[in-house]
Design a protein around this motif. Structure first.
Motif, PDB file in Angstrom:
ATOM      1  N   TRP A   1       9.566   7.419  -6.825  1.00 35.34           N
ATOM      2  CA  TRP A   1       8.064   6.848  -6.631  1.00 35.34           C
ATOM      3  C   TRP A   1       8.041   5.907  -7.767  1.00 35.34           C
ATOM      4  CZ3 TRP A   1       4.052   8.319 -10.293  1.00 35.34           C
ATOM      5  CH2 TRP A   1       2.665   7.826 -10.089  1.00 35.34           C
TER       6      TRP A   1
ATOM      7  N   LEU B   1       6.998   2.009  -7.109  1.00 33.59           N
ATOM      8  CA  LEU B   1       6.076   1.179  -7.999  1.00 33.59           C
ATOM      9  C   LEU B   1       6.560  -0.053  -8.641  1.00 33.59           C
ATOM     10  CD1 LEU B   1       4.260   4.226  -9.715  1.00 33.59           C
ATOM     11  CD2 LEU B   1       3.208   2.752  -7.969  1.00 33.59           C
TER      12      LEU B   1
ATOM     13  N   THR C   1       6.917  -2.589  -5.965  1.00 30.33           N
ATOM     14  CA  THR C   1       5.649  -3.071  -5.258  1.00 30.33           C
ATOM     15  C   THR C   1       4.904  -3.932  -6.712  1.00 30.33           C
ATOM     16  OG1 THR C   1       5.249  -1.007  -4.321  1.00 30.33           O
ATOM     17  CG2 THR C   1       3.138  -2.304  -4.778  1.00 30.33           C
ATOM     18  N   TRP C   2       5.190  -3.775  -7.741  1.00 28.24           N
ATOM     19  CA  TRP C   2       4.497  -4.757  -9.088  1.00 28.24           C
ATOM     20  C   TRP C   2       5.248  -5.917  -9.080  1.00 28.24           C
ATOM     21  CZ3 TRP C   2       6.646  -6.488 -13.520  1.00 28.24           C
ATOM     22  CH2 TRP C   2       5.513  -6.746 -14.527  1.00 28.24           C
TER      23      TRP C   2
END
Length: 127
Positions: A83, A87, A90-91
């Motif tokens: 996860w 993240l 994605t950032w």
């Protein structure tokens, strides 16, 4: 009252009278399955192979629970790491232009600071 019994092989050593007591008591309980020929070891000691019926060891419930807890903890750790990586990716995908622009700005400012020493025409020799 005893539960389920299973045959277990043993290699017994000791004085003849102690070995005879073990065989006699196992036979009286009905747990003696087989015994071999006693082998003299010296000093009045003998060795003998015997097979006795012994209770099946009970499984502890907490061991299974501990195994389940370790597996679940490992899965939670792997999931948390996955996860976190998701993240981060994605950032980075969202702000890649800002990140690249900031890096380019830092490089330009650093180049200007380093190259600002002698910026007057280098060929003529004026300062």
């Amino acid at each position: 009252m005893t539960g389920e019994l299973q045959p277990v092989d043993h290699y017994l050593t000791g004085p003849a009278d102690q070995l005879a007591n073990v065989l006699r008591s196992a036979h009286a309980r009905g747990h003696l399955v087989r015994y071999g020929r006693p082998q003299p070891l010296g000093n009045g000691r003998y060795a003998i192979d015997v097979t006795l019926l012994e209770p099946v060891p009970e499984r502890k419930g907490w061991r299974r629970a501990a195994q389940v807890a370790v597996v679940l903890g490992g899965l939670a750790l792997v999931g948390g790491i996955g996860w976190g990586v998701w993240l981060l990716v994605t950032w980075l995908m969202t702000y890649w232009l800002v990140i690249c622009g900031t890096i380019a700005l830092v490089i330009v400012v650093a180049a200007l600071m380093v190259g600002n020493r002698d910026t007057h025409c280098r060929g003529c020799g004026h300062r």
